[in-house]
Design a protein around this motif. Structure first.
Motif, PDB file in Angstrom:
ATOM      1  N   SER A  45       1.905  -6.200  -6.316  1.00  0.00           N
ATOM      2  CA  SER A  45       1.697  -4.796  -5.962  1.00  0.00           C
ATOM      3  C   SER A  45       0.513  -4.638  -5.012  1.00  0.00           C
ATOM      4  CB  SER A  45       1.455  -3.954  -7.220  1.00  0.00           C
ATOM      5  OG  SER A  45       2.584  -3.952  -8.054  1.00  0.00           O
ATOM      6  N   LEU A  46      -0.534  -5.434  -5.236  1.00  0.00           N
ATOM      7  CA  LEU A  46      -1.698  -5.382  -4.367  1.00  0.00           C
ATOM      8  C   LEU A  46      -1.352  -5.886  -2.972  1.00  0.00           C
ATOM      9  CD1 LEU A  46      -4.730  -4.748  -4.266  1.00  0.00           C
ATOM     10  CD2 LEU A  46      -5.171  -7.098  -4.980  1.00  0.00           C
ATOM     11  N   GLN A  47      -0.525  -6.909  -2.903  1.00  0.00           N
ATOM     12  CA  GLN A  47      -0.116  -7.460  -1.614  1.00  0.00           C
ATOM     13  C   GLN A  47       0.783  -6.483  -0.853  1.00  0.00           C
ATOM     14  OE1 GLN A  47      -0.756 -10.720  -0.192  1.00  0.00           O
ATOM     15  NE2 GLN A  47       0.166  -9.781   1.599  1.00  0.00           N
ATOM     16  N   ARG A  48       1.640  -5.771  -1.584  1.00  0.00           N
ATOM     17  CA  ARG A  48       2.619  -4.888  -0.964  1.00  0.00           C
ATOM     18  C   ARG A  48       1.987  -3.610  -0.421  1.00  0.00           C
ATOM     19  NH1 ARG A  48       5.936  -5.016  -4.870  1.00  0.00           N
ATOM     20  NH2 ARG A  48       5.167  -3.155  -5.937  1.00  0.00           N
ATOM     21  N   GLY A  49       0.972  -3.090  -1.099  1.00  0.00           N
ATOM     22  CA  GLY A  49       0.318  -1.860  -0.657  1.00  0.00           C
ATOM     23  C   GLY A  49       0.940  -0.626  -1.277  1.00  0.00           C
ATOM     24  N   PRO A  50       0.476   0.542  -0.883  1.00  0.00           N
ATOM     25  CA  PRO A  50       0.981   1.786  -1.469  1.00  0.00           C
ATOM     26  C   PRO A  50       2.484   1.947  -1.251  1.00  0.00           C
ATOM     27  CG  PRO A  50      -1.009   2.190  -0.184  1.00  0.00           C
ATOM     28  CD  PRO A  50      -0.595   0.783   0.102  1.00  0.00           C
ATOM     29  N   ILE A  51       3.167   2.461  -2.267  1.00  0.00           N
ATOM     30  CA  ILE A  51       4.587   2.731  -2.121  1.00  0.00           C
ATOM     31  C   ILE A  51       4.765   3.980  -1.278  1.00  0.00           C
ATOM     32  CG2 ILE A  51       5.176   1.596  -4.289  1.00  0.00           C
ATOM     33  CD1 ILE A  51       5.280   4.287  -5.626  1.00  0.00           C
ATOM     34  N   GLN A  52       5.968   4.251  -0.864  1.00  0.00           N
ATOM     35  CA  GLN A  52       6.230   5.334   0.085  1.00  0.00           C
ATOM     36  C   GLN A  52       5.659   6.665  -0.400  1.00  0.00           C
ATOM     37  OE1 GLN A  52      10.365   5.894   0.942  1.00  0.00           O
ATOM     38  NE2 GLN A  52       9.988   7.056   2.809  1.00  0.00           N
ATOM     39  N   ARG A 107      -7.192 -10.483   4.246  1.00  0.00           N
ATOM     40  CA  ARG A 107      -5.848 -10.290   4.776  1.00  0.00           C
ATOM     41  C   ARG A 107      -4.812 -11.134   4.039  1.00  0.00           C
ATOM     42  NH1 ARG A 107      -8.962 -11.082   9.421  1.00  0.00           N
ATOM     43  NH2 ARG A 107      -9.464  -9.191  10.562  1.00  0.00           N
ATOM     44  N   ASP A 108      -5.257 -12.188   3.366  1.00  0.00           N
ATOM     45  CA  ASP A 108      -4.316 -13.036   2.635  1.00  0.00           C
ATOM     46  C   ASP A 108      -3.734 -12.321   1.425  1.00  0.00           C
ATOM     47  OD1 ASP A 108      -4.855 -14.978   4.452  1.00  0.00           O
ATOM     48  OD2 ASP A 108      -6.142 -16.180   3.149  1.00  0.00           O
ATOM     49  N   PHE A 109      -4.479 -11.375   0.848  1.00  0.00           N
ATOM     50  CA  PHE A 109      -3.963 -10.713  -0.358  1.00  0.00           C
ATOM     51  C   PHE A 109      -3.909  -9.189  -0.236  1.00  0.00           C
ATOM     52  CE2 PHE A 109      -8.423 -11.934  -1.011  1.00  0.00           C
ATOM     53  CZ  PHE A 109      -9.024 -10.709  -1.258  1.00  0.00           C
ATOM     54  N   ILE A 110      -4.482  -8.646   0.853  1.00  0.00           N
ATOM     55  CA  ILE A 110      -4.328  -7.216   1.141  1.00  0.00           C
ATOM     56  C   ILE A 110      -4.036  -7.111   2.643  1.00  0.00           C
ATOM     57  CG2 ILE A 110      -5.329  -4.898   0.973  1.00  0.00           C
ATOM     58  CD1 ILE A 110      -7.157  -5.808  -1.167  1.00  0.00           C
ATOM     59  N   GLY A 111      -2.847  -7.536   3.015  1.00  0.00           N
ATOM     60  CA  GLY A 111      -2.505  -7.600   4.426  1.00  0.00           C
ATOM     61  C   GLY A 111      -2.428  -6.246   5.104  1.00  0.00           C
ATOM     62  N   TRP A 112      -2.337  -5.176   4.316  1.00  0.00           N
ATOM     63  CA  TRP A 112      -2.193  -3.840   4.882  1.00  0.00           C
ATOM     64  C   TRP A 112      -3.545  -3.160   5.123  1.00  0.00           C
ATOM     65  CZ3 TRP A 112      -4.558  -0.765   1.304  1.00  0.00           C
ATOM     66  CH2 TRP A 112      -4.602  -1.234  -0.008  1.00  0.00           C
ATOM     67  N   ILE A 113      -4.649  -3.876   4.994  1.00  0.00           N
ATOM     68  CA  ILE A 113      -5.966  -3.273   5.004  1.00  0.00           C
ATOM     69  C   ILE A 113      -6.225  -2.466   6.277  1.00  0.00           C
ATOM     70  CG2 ILE A 113      -6.991  -5.421   5.887  1.00  0.00           C
ATOM     71  CD1 ILE A 113      -8.722  -2.944   3.540  1.00  0.00           C
ATOM     72  N   PHE A 114      -5.817  -2.985   7.449  1.00  0.00           N
ATOM     73  CA  PHE A 114      -6.118  -2.269   8.679  1.00  0.00           C
ATOM     74  C   PHE A 114      -5.099  -1.182   8.995  1.00  0.00           C
ATOM     75  CE2 PHE A 114      -8.996  -5.812  10.057  1.00  0.00           C
ATOM     76  CZ  PHE A 114     -10.121  -5.016  10.069  1.00  0.00           C
ATOM     77  N   GLU A 115      -4.059  -1.050   8.180  1.00  0.00           N
ATOM     78  CA  GLU A 115      -3.169   0.095   8.334  1.00  0.00           C
ATOM     79  C   GLU A 115      -3.878   1.385   7.921  1.00  0.00           C
ATOM     80  OE1 GLU A 115       0.474  -0.567   6.292  1.00  0.00           O
ATOM     81  OE2 GLU A 115       0.820  -2.508   7.230  1.00  0.00           O
ATOM     82  N   LEU A 116      -5.024   1.252   7.259  1.00  0.00           N
ATOM     83  CA  LEU A 116      -5.798   2.431   6.871  1.00  0.00           C
ATOM     84  C   LEU A 116      -6.458   3.087   8.058  1.00  0.00           C
ATOM     85  CD1 LEU A 116      -7.579   1.059   3.682  1.00  0.00           C
ATOM     86  CD2 LEU A 116      -5.404   2.254   3.846  1.00  0.00           C
ATOM     87  N   GLU A 117      -6.616   2.337   9.168  1.00  0.00           N
ATOM     88  CA  GLU A 117      -7.270   2.905  10.337  1.00  0.00           C
ATOM     89  C   GLU A 117      -6.376   3.975  10.959  1.00  0.00           C
ATOM     90  OE1 GLU A 117      -9.858  -0.732  12.127  1.00  0.00           O
ATOM     91  OE2 GLU A 117      -7.736  -0.706  12.544  1.00  0.00           O
ATOM     92  N   THR A 118      -6.987   4.996  11.466  1.00  0.00           N
ATOM     93  CA  THR A 118      -6.251   6.068  12.128  1.00  0.00           C
ATOM     94  C   THR A 118      -6.291   5.859  13.630  1.00  0.00           C
ATOM     95  OG1 THR A 118      -8.239   7.424  12.218  1.00  0.00           O
ATOM     96  CG2 THR A 118      -6.795   7.689  10.315  1.00  0.00           C
ATOM     97  N   ASP A 119      -5.261   6.362  14.303  1.00  0.00           N
ATOM     98  CA  ASP A 119      -5.206   6.354  15.762  1.00  0.00           C
ATOM     99  C   ASP A 119      -5.300   4.960  16.343  1.00  0.00           C
ATOM    100  OD1 ASP A 119      -7.021   7.805  18.533  1.00  0.00           O
ATOM    101  OD2 ASP A 119      -4.862   7.755  18.134  1.00  0.00           O
ATOM    102  N   ARG A 120      -4.666   3.969  15.667  1.00  0.00           N
ATOM    103  CA  ARG A 120      -4.628   2.622  16.219  1.00  0.00           C
ATOM    104  C   ARG A 120      -3.702   2.586  17.427  1.00  0.00           C
ATOM    105  NH1 ARG A 120      -5.426  -1.897  13.037  1.00  0.00           N
ATOM    106  NH2 ARG A 120      -4.698  -3.049  14.825  1.00  0.00           N
ATOM    107  N   PRO A 121      -4.110   1.990  18.537  1.00  0.00           N
ATOM    108  CA  PRO A 121      -3.239   1.959  19.710  1.00  0.00           C
ATOM    109  C   PRO A 121      -2.135   0.926  19.535  1.00  0.00           C
ATOM    110  CG  PRO A 121      -5.209   0.683  20.114  1.00  0.00           C
ATOM    111  CD  PRO A 121      -5.387   1.321  18.753  1.00  0.00           C
TER     112      PRO A 121
END
Length: 473
Positions: A45-52, A107-121
């Motif tokens: 669950s930690l690797q997958r990130g928040p559900i929809q 990133r090995d266990f929370i690969g979605w970490i940088f999806e938290l950034e806003t306005d990524r180009p």
């Protein structure tokens, strides 16, 4: 509980079942067994990130509570405590870049970490004949390791020849760069560019090494930032020394020891920097080696191209991709600053820009100010973009050679463009973008990128061999 510390959940369950036979507190042991059984699902669950559509705060709180139940039921473990610390920090809205700097393997266990950034180009866009899309990067066939190890210099760790002597401008102010061969086994070795601190510039160079390794760690997921292989320290035996810059092609026969650190061991490397350098160990970074023929100095500088200019469309493509990288860096509170064209490569196999040498880059953990972003863009426009489009750096901009941080900080905050006869080949709209950037009128990299991309789209159908856009049926 060694098995629990190793994340060997099957062996942990077996040990708890044996314990259940004689422990008087059977309920506690039974609950511990249930917790161990749930651990793999928690990690997944930690690797997958928040559900929809699940709010981040709800997700982080839920995972943190489940993780603390695991800890209370089974016991502490380094891998569990690290994840709980990260979840707690995310709940308190810590910056993702801060977490990557502190936990290099996040990133090995929370690969979605940088999806938290806003306005990524977006790094790639669909375009026409001259492809703007960056291809999936061809990572070198390499072996990484974790922890640290010591090896002999000249056996499993070879320094072959200088890479910074091919042109006077390639000389660095804080480090030398060499071709290195690092052996991981009898059948496995990789080539790296070894950046080794100059032994006679300890006080000046050490802070730059400390900054660069942290910046590279934060940006390692960014296409176009040079991949980091490892880092560590080299101790040369008496009588051994790095060759002088003028010894081009001279075989190197060095003897000594190498203390190597995997990318998971950043904190230990940082903690040892002062102590080891005081004991005459030289810090090094090993990064992916680049093909000299793909350096933008060779491709764009009119003195190297003998007066032939890079096609405008190709220059726009390069500039757009650089803006993509700068936008990510700025979103993580990092400015590049040292925009000499030598630091850029056009990698044909990736259809993409590669940026090297981040030692003059600077990170602002408290956040970047608008003037700092504007200054970074001014330096990019005056030194790199001007050079790409016109074949030369802007008049009055910093020189191509070694540049110290204080020289960059003292550089102009705006420049006036001076056009020459050769610049008549550039469309008026592109000239206006360059002049605007050099004057410091762009507020962020995305704004500059958008203007460049509009010209890329407008200019592409005008180039011979590029088909006109077809109307949709």
């Amino acid at each position: 509980m060694d098995a629990w510390h190793r994340q060997d959940f099957d062996l942990t369950s077996q040990a708890l079942r044996r314990l259940l036979l004689w422990d008087p507190d059977r309920l506690r042991v039974f609950n511990a067994g249930k917790a161990v059984h749930s651990a793999p699902g928690w990690l997944e669950s930690l690797q997958r990130g928040p559900i929809q559509n699940e709010p981040l705060q709800d997700y982080v709180t839920r995972l943190e509570l489940q993780g603390r139940d695991l800890r209370n039921s089974v016991g502490p473990a380094d891998w569990l405590d690290e994840r709980l610390n990260i979840l707690s920090r995310l709940r308190r809205e810590s910056d993702p870049a801060d977490l990557v700097a502190e936990f290099p393997l996040i990133r090995d266990f929370i690969g979605w970490i940088f999806e938290l950034e806003t306005d990524r180009p977006p790094i790639s866009l669909s375009t026409g004949h001259v492809a703007l899309d960056r291809l999936p990067m061809q990572i070198q066939n390499q072996v990484s390791f974790q922890g640290s190890k010591e090896t002999a210099l000249g056996s499993d760790f070879l320094i072959i020849n200088p890479l910074d002597s091919w042109t006077p401008e390639a000389k660095g102010s804080s480090a030398r760069v060499f071709l290195g061969v690092i052996r991981h086994s009898r059948s496995k070795e990789i080539q790296s560019a070894l950046k080794i601190m100059r032994p006679d510039r300890h006080d000046y160079a050490l802070p730059l090494f400390r900054e660069e390794i942290q910046v590279l760690t934060i940006l390692q997921d960014t296409p176009g930032v040079v991949p980091l292989h490892e880092f560590g320290f080299i101790h040369l035996e008496k009588g051994s020394s790095l060759p002088a810059e003028d010894k081009v092609g001279t075989p190197i026969d060095l003897r000594g020891k190498v203390r190597r650190y995997g990318k998971d061991n950043l904190h230990q490397f940082i903690a040892n920097l002062d102590t080891f350098t005081q004991q005459d160990w030289l810090p090094y970074l090993a990064v992916e080696i680049q093909d000299r023929s793909e350096n933008l100095l060779m491709l764009c500088d009119s003195s190297y191209t003998r007066g032939r200019f890079l096609p405008v469309l190709e220059g726009l493509r390069m500039a757009i991709q650089i803006c993509d990288i700068l936008q990510v860096a700025h979103s993580r509170n990092i400015i590049y600053r040292d925009h000499k064209i030598l630091h850029y490569y056009w990698r044909v196999e990736d259809n993409g820009i590669m940026m090297i040498d981040w030692n003059i880059a600077k990170r602002f953990p408290e956040g970047l100010s608008k003037p700092e972003i504007q200054f970074d863009l001014v330096q990019f426009c005056a030194r790199a973009l001007h050079h790409i489009l016109t074949g030369r750096p802007a008049s009055g901009s910093l020189p191509l050679g070694p540049t110290r941080p204080e020289e960059i900080e003292a550089a102009a905050r705006s420049y006036q463009v001076r056009w020459t006869y050769d610049d008549q080949r550039l469309p008026k709209e592109i000239k206006e973008i360059l002049a605007t950037g050099m004057q410091g009128d762009y507020q962020d990299a995305r704004q500059l990128r958008d203007d460049l991309f509009n010209q890329f789209q407008a200019y592409q159908p005008l180039v011979p061999g590029n088909p006109d856009p077809q109307p949709e049926s």
